[in-house]
Structure formats: C-alpha cells, structure tokens
Design a protein around this motif. Structure first.
Motif, PDB file in Angstrom:
ATOM      1  N   ALA A  10      29.582 -14.079  -3.036  1.00  0.00           N
ATOM      2  CA  ALA A  10      29.979 -12.758  -3.523  1.00  0.00           C
ATOM      3  C   ALA A  10      31.222 -12.899  -4.378  1.00  0.00           C
ATOM      4  N   GLU A  12      34.581 -10.586  -5.509  1.00  0.00           N
ATOM      5  CA  GLU A  12      35.362  -9.392  -5.166  1.00  0.00           C
ATOM      6  C   GLU A  12      36.547  -9.292  -6.112  1.00  0.00           C
ATOM      7  N   HIS A  40      33.768 -15.762  -2.989  1.00  0.00           N
ATOM      8  CA  HIS A  40      33.406 -16.143  -1.626  1.00  0.00           C
ATOM      9  C   HIS A  40      32.169 -17.041  -1.669  1.00  0.00           C
ATOM     10  N   GLN A  77      30.688 -15.568 -13.905  1.00  0.00           N
ATOM     11  CA  GLN A  77      30.402 -14.793 -12.696  1.00  0.00           C
ATOM     12  C   GLN A  77      31.172 -13.478 -12.661  1.00  0.00           C
ATOM     13  N   THR A 186      37.069 -14.267   5.007  1.00  0.00           N
ATOM     14  CA  THR A 186      36.463 -13.569   3.875  1.00  0.00           C
ATOM     15  C   THR A 186      36.954 -12.134   3.746  1.00  0.00           C
TER      16      THR A 186
END
Length: 355
Positions: A10, A12, A40, A77, A186
């Motif tokens: 993921a 963030e 992550h 990303q 996380t």
C-alpha cells in the motif's frame, strides 16, 4: 514488485495541513517537500544474511545508483501530481524482522548478541560488522518495548527485531504475538516516522527563508508573518503527542534528537528574535531621523516666517530672502552637527534601498 525486490502492499500519503502548507507557499524560497509518502510492503525473500544488503538497495533512491531504477519505480507508485523531492537520496525505513525459529547470527566476531546484530545491520542497512561502539549507540537509540521485541529509532528510521520464535498461522490466535507488532509498525510507528519527517521539512524551510531574509534589511511584515507561522508550528506539529503511546513519542524524540531538530528550532527562535530586533532598531532610527530633520528644517523655517511677518515691508522679495536664509541655516545645522548629518544620510539611503 520493485526492481530491488520490494513487494508493495500500500501507499499512504501524509501531507501538511492547509495552514502550514500555506505558510510554506508564502516563502520566496520554495520548500523541498510538503508531505511524506509511506510505502508499506515486505522485503525480498532472500537468505537471512542477505537481508541487510537487500534493505540497503530498496531504500536507495539515488539517481546515480543502479541507473535510478528504484527511484523511478517509487515515483511511478505515487499518485498523479506527486513527485519525489529532488534532494531526497535515501528513504527512511521502518522494518520488523522475525523468524519461525531463532534468528541466525550475522557476525561471528561481534560482541553484540544476535538481536543486537540484527538491530544494527537493519537500522544502518549494512552488511558490515558492527564496530566496537555499536552497543553504546544501540543503547542510546533503544526503545522501551515488550520483552519479546527489541527496537531502536533514529535518523535512519526504525528497526524492530523479535527475540523469540514467530508463531505460524496454524497456532491459536492468542499465540500469534508478533502480528500486533507488524500492525503497529504499519500504523502508529509509521505515523511517528512521518510526523518527524514533516517537522524536519518545515524547520528546513523556515531555516532557508530566515537565511534569505538575513541577506538584506528585513521587513516588519515578513518577519512578523514568520514569527506567527513558527508559533503555529510549535503549538501544532511540534507539540503533538500520541497520548499513552509512549513508544511513538520515543520514536519522534529519537529522530528529533538525531536530526538536531530541537537545536534547529531554538536557532530559528533566536534568529527571528534578532531579525525582529533589527526591524525595531531600523524603525526607531527612521523615526529619529524624521524628527531630527523636522527640527532642523522646521525650527529655522518657523523662526524665519515669524520674522518676515513682523517686517514693515513683508513682500515677496523679503519672503524669498527669508527662505534663502532659512535654507542656508538648515544646511549649516546639518553640516555642523554630525548627528543630524548621519540621520539625513541614513534616511536617504534607506529610502533608496526600499525603492
């Protein structure tokens, strides 16, 4: 999966709020960044001895290393409109290492125990043996964690190591102890790292702006705005805490201390105070110059006009003679008294500088 083998789970984004972002946008010196991206995921499945080297490759986003493949992958990303800061060459990392059984020893000749060796190698992302002072450094960076987990935090990020065996999924849920540590890494721990990074971004931006203002005569409006924005930062981002999560607070404090952020904040406060003092001194000097010139010009002029009005023949010719004598008297006063001369020259230079 990245070219270095990092499997992404993921992304963030943690950005500055509206008021602080607006403060950075108002600066003439652009800030290096206005937010932090958290990636992550999991490290590549390699031999235990190769994990530190693998981590080193994953966090290296220098354009000159490995043709910048990892940096290009990370940039790809991020959502549209986001990019990596040009000054960023290495990512701050937070990593948790555990084993099904026991962690293997990485360096046979090291005085550190197995957990200490893993903490050192993963924190520094290095495959070289720890130096003699490694134990002292780890103690300074140590976090107070449950007995089955050891961790350190500092300028490079966060490193957590399990001191016991990691139960597998087939075991009862009450024995899956390290699932909680992974969850904390996380969530809360990552947010602590992001907060410290945001603090550094803001303080660096303030430092560059103060240095720019110091190169010329500061203006009250700009100095006052910086003082106000710095106060907002101190009462928001700097004063924030995580409540009863002492580990998160310790992570932030360790990163602050390692990056020298408390000293940078105190230096900013002192520098802004000095700039404010210079602004006040300049305004006082200008006021004194104006009052001095009013006295040097107004007093002879008022006296000359009073004498002219009392003359039997107060005509135009006598008025011109009176004004000429008044101007001559003013010039003599300015030339005779060094204080008036300095005030006049100072006022003239300041007026030209502002133009």
């Amino acid at each position: 999966m990245s070219p270095a083998g990092f499997r992404l789970g993921a992304v963030e984004l943690v950005r500055l709020d509206g008021s602080m972002n607006a403060a950075l946008m108002d600066m003439e010196t652009p800030a290096a960044a206005n937010g932090v991206a958290l990636l992550h995921g999991t490290l590549p499945a390699v031999r235990p001895a190769d994990l530190p080297k693998s981590l080193q490759i994953c966090v290296d986003i220098d354009t000159h290393q490995r043709r910048g493949e990892q940096r290009h992958w990370v940039a790809g990303q991020l959502p549209d409109g986001c990019r990596i800061a040009e000054t960023q060459r290495k990512m701050i990392h937070g990593v948790f290492v555990s084993a099904r059984g026991e962690l293997p020893r990485l360096h046979e000749n090291s005085e550190l125990d197995v957990a200490g060796q893993w903490l050192w190698d993963m924190f520094h992302a290095t495959e070289y043996a720890p130096p003699a002072e490694a134990a002292e450094e780890l103690e300074e960076l140590r976090l107070r964690l449950p007995i089955a987990v050891r961790g350190v935090a500092g300028t490079r990020g966060l490193s957590l190591v399990a001191t016991g065996s990691d139960p597998n999924r087939e075991q009862p849920s009450d024995r899956q102890y390290y699932d909680g540590t992974s969850f904390h890494l996380t969530t809360l721990y990552s947010e602590a790292l992001a907060l410290a990074c945001l603090q550094q971004i803001v303080l660096d931006a303030f430092g560059r702006e103060v240095a720019r203002l110091g190169q010329s005569e500061p203006l009250r409006r700009k100095v006052g705005r910086l003082e106000r924005d710095l106060l907002i930062f101190r009462r928001s981002y700097w004063a924030v805490d995580f409540g009863r999560q002492a580990t998160c607070t310790a992570i932030v404090r360790n990163m602050q201390r390692g990056c020298g952020l408390p000293e940078a904040l105190q230096s900013l406060i002192s520098d802004l105070g000095e700039l404010a003092r210079q602004v006040q001194a300049a305004e006082t000097e200008t006021t004194n110059a104006i009052l001095g010139l009013l006295a040097a010009i107004g007093l002879p002029l008022a006296t000359g006009l009073a004498i002219w009005q009392g003359l039997p023949q107060a005509g135009t010719a006598s008025l011109y003679r009176t004004l000429g004598i008044t101007c001559l008297t003013t010039a003599l006063l300015i030339g005779t008294f060094p204080g008036l001369r300095r005030l006049f020259v100072s006022l003239f230079r300041r007026d030209r500088g502002r133009r």
